[in-house]
Scaffold this motif. Structure first.
Motif: not given
Lengths: 162, 434
Positions: B387-393, B398-402, B430-434
């Protein structure tokens, strides 16, 4: 109190002046320029100084040099014959059985002693026999694999993979 | 190029390795070479009142000693430039190098060291980070104002944040707290610390090194020796295991100083015992988590306080705190995240880089915290992470945009390897979006 020590090193007779407290590793590395055996712990724990004494693996860092008088010492430098790599050397090279290579001279000598005594060791027997040789890079799987392929005859001097 | 892709290639240096011909630093034995061993601090923290080298210098076979007075250039070194090359006023950890005895062999060096009369005033040391942070704690070193690392202008807390954690806690249905620690660890490379230094025919100082990072260290050495870099031939390339431990200079500076003073080849090497006791280590990390969660598993806030034990000197530890902070909240989208990191000095051998630097020292506790959260809210730990894993964007503290996020795909791969069947709704993510 210096003494002359005479022994057979990698098939050739050598004479060297030693003191009673010097180890075989000291004499090989510092006096005879044979730096294949490494000084990893100087305490008998790591196995990288392993050489064969009359065919048996010993820790050269724990072996008083004078005790090898008249006996045969084989180091990694004496493994290849007439320019041909020993099957274990070929297998270690081709199977990537090392990373930094600091443990390799001792690994090869222990592996040779194992196969001389037991030409077809099981995986468990390899693991047990080689347990006195540490590899901090963690190449243990490749080392076992290399010994296994040599035991299977893949690098045998006659025929097989050259 | 493509003929190499996907194929196992033999090592370019492999034949030399299996024939025992590869020259590691300790394999260099030069004519007329001298050996050096160090007088090391017998106490964890002390003030040096005086040293009498007379008897040591008169020992047959001893060529001389090297002290801080013999340093032509910078008296301090290390990634932060705060570590004495040789201690002259104080010592801040057990085994800190005070002087070198240089002799025809190492036994003679040790004989000389035994004859040195060292007058050192032992002081109360501090080993525990939380003891060291108390206002009345003894200072680890007399040149410090505080045992907390100063990042500049008195700033002792490195803060990384996004959003507002207090607002995130207000939005949460419940809060889970956890405290996690990772321990000290030695690199234990098979090759102990060693260096060989001498002058070549062009009067250049040659140093055979097992450095993992020659160009981090060449500048430090040039400063210590007060030599231009063009007068130093720093020869590396063969390392008997490093794992981060050979990012810090352990022997090259001292072998070089002895070669400069005596104009002879010098070998300086640690015994295994010295290597285990006095070389740099992976330092302790302690992390405290306070995490806000919605009942449906969404993370709303994560406030992390972390402390890193630097030992007596900075080394790579202040940077290690920053690196750990970047990863301490995991690969998870948490809109309100704050990390407060502090680097604490103690009277121990310096900590430094080790395998992955300090990244897993942050990732490991975050995953422990995630499992604790899953247990607390009664949710499958896979589901909580999916549920919480990073998706693109997504953006971390650290203000890094994934971009090119891959945590979901990695977790699916891990489940497959371990024969774990994940439910359809997780597989559909998918990691491409939430």
């Amino acid at each position: 109190m210096k003494q002359i020590l005479s022994f057979i090193l990698n098939g050739s007779p050598v004479d060297v002046i030693v003191t009673p407290t010097e180890t075989l590793l000291d004499v090989l590395r510092e006096k005879l320029g044979v730096t294949g055996p490494k000084r990893g712990c100087d305490d008998g724990d790591c196995g990288t100084c392993t050489v064969l004494l009359d065919g048996e693996p010993v820790r050269s860092c724990l072996t008083i040099a004078l005790t090898v008088a008249g006996r045969e010492v084989l180091t990694v430098e004496g493994l290849s014959t007439d320019g041909d790599l020993h099957p274990l050397q070929k297998a270690f090279h081709e199977h990537g059985a090392f990373q930094c290579g600091f443990c390799t001279p001792g690994m090869l000598m222990s592996a040779k002693a194992l196969l001389d005594h037991n030409p077809t060791p099981s995986r468990t027997e390899i693991r047990e026999y080689m347990s006195g040789n540490l590899c901090r890079c963690g190449s243990y799987e490749e080392i076992i694999e290399a010994i296994q392929v040599v035991a299977a005859g893949e690098y045998a001097p006659s025929g097989g993979k050259e | 190029m493509t003929e190499y892709v996907g194929k196992a290639m033999p090592r370019y240096d492999g034949i030399g390795q299996v024939k025992g011909q590869t020259k590691f630093v300790d394999d260099f034995v030069l004519p007329g070479m001298l050996y050096a061993k160090a007088l090391r601090s017998p106490v964890h923290r002390g003030l040096i009142r005086g040293i009498d080298f007379t008897a040591a210098k008169n020992t047959p076979g001893v060529v001389g000693v090297v002290t801080a007075d013999d340093i032509p250039g910078a008296k301090r070194f290390g990634a932060c430039g705060d570590q004495p090359v040789l201690a002259d006023e104080f010592t801040a950890y057990l085994g800190e190098e005070i002087a070198l005895v240089v002799a025809v062999d190492e036994d003679t060096c040790m004989e000389g060291i035994e004859k040195i009369k060292l007058d050192i005033e032992e002081q109360q040391p501090v080993f525990d980070m939380f003891e060291a942070m108390k206002p009345d704690a003894p200072l680890v070193r007399p040149d410090l104002k505080s045992n907390l690392w100063d990042y500049g202008s008195g700033m002792t807390t490195r803060v990384m944040y996004i959003g507002d954690v207090e607002q995130g806690f207000a939005e949460a249905d419940l809060i889970v707290e956890g405290r996690y620690q990772t321990g000290e660890q030695d690199h234990s490379a098979m090759e102990p610390m060693v260096s060989v230094a001498y002058f070549d025919e062009a009067e250049r100082l040659v140093i055979h090194t097992h450095s993992q990072c020659l160009y981090f260290q060449l500048g430090q050495l040039a400063a210590i020796f007060n030599l231009p870099m063009s007068r130093i031939r720093y020869v590396g390339g063969v390392v008997g295991g490093g794992f981060g431990g050979k990012n810090h200079i352990h022997a090259d500076h001292l072998a070089g100083l002895a070669a400069i003073k005596f104009k002879r080849p010098v070998k300086y090497r640690y015994s295994r015992r010295e290597d285990l006791l006095y070389s740099t280590k992976r330092g302790v990390f302690i992390l405290e988590y306070k995490t806000g969660i919605k009942k449906d598993g969404r993370l709303t806030a994560n406030h992390i306080k972390l402390w890193h034990d630097s030992g007596a000197y900075g080394g790579f530890s202040p940077y290690g705190v920053e690196k750990c902070s970047m990863f301490a909240s995991g690969p998870y989208h948490i809109p309100n995240t704050r990390i407060d990191g502090q680097c604490v000095l103690t009277n121990k051998a310096g900590s430094s880089s080790m395998r992955g630097f300090t990244i897993m020292n942050g990732q490991f506790p975050m995953e422990m915290q995630m499992s604790k959260i899953a247990d607390t809210i009664g949710m499958d730990p896979w589901e909580l992470r999916f549920i919480n894993a990073w998706r693109d964007g997504d953006i971390g503290a650290s203000r890094y945009v994934v971009r090119g996020a891959g945590a979901l795909e990695a977790m699916r791969g891990a489940a497959e390897v371990h024969g774990i069947e994940l439910p359809e709704h997780l597989l559909a993510m998918s990691s491409r979006g939430r």
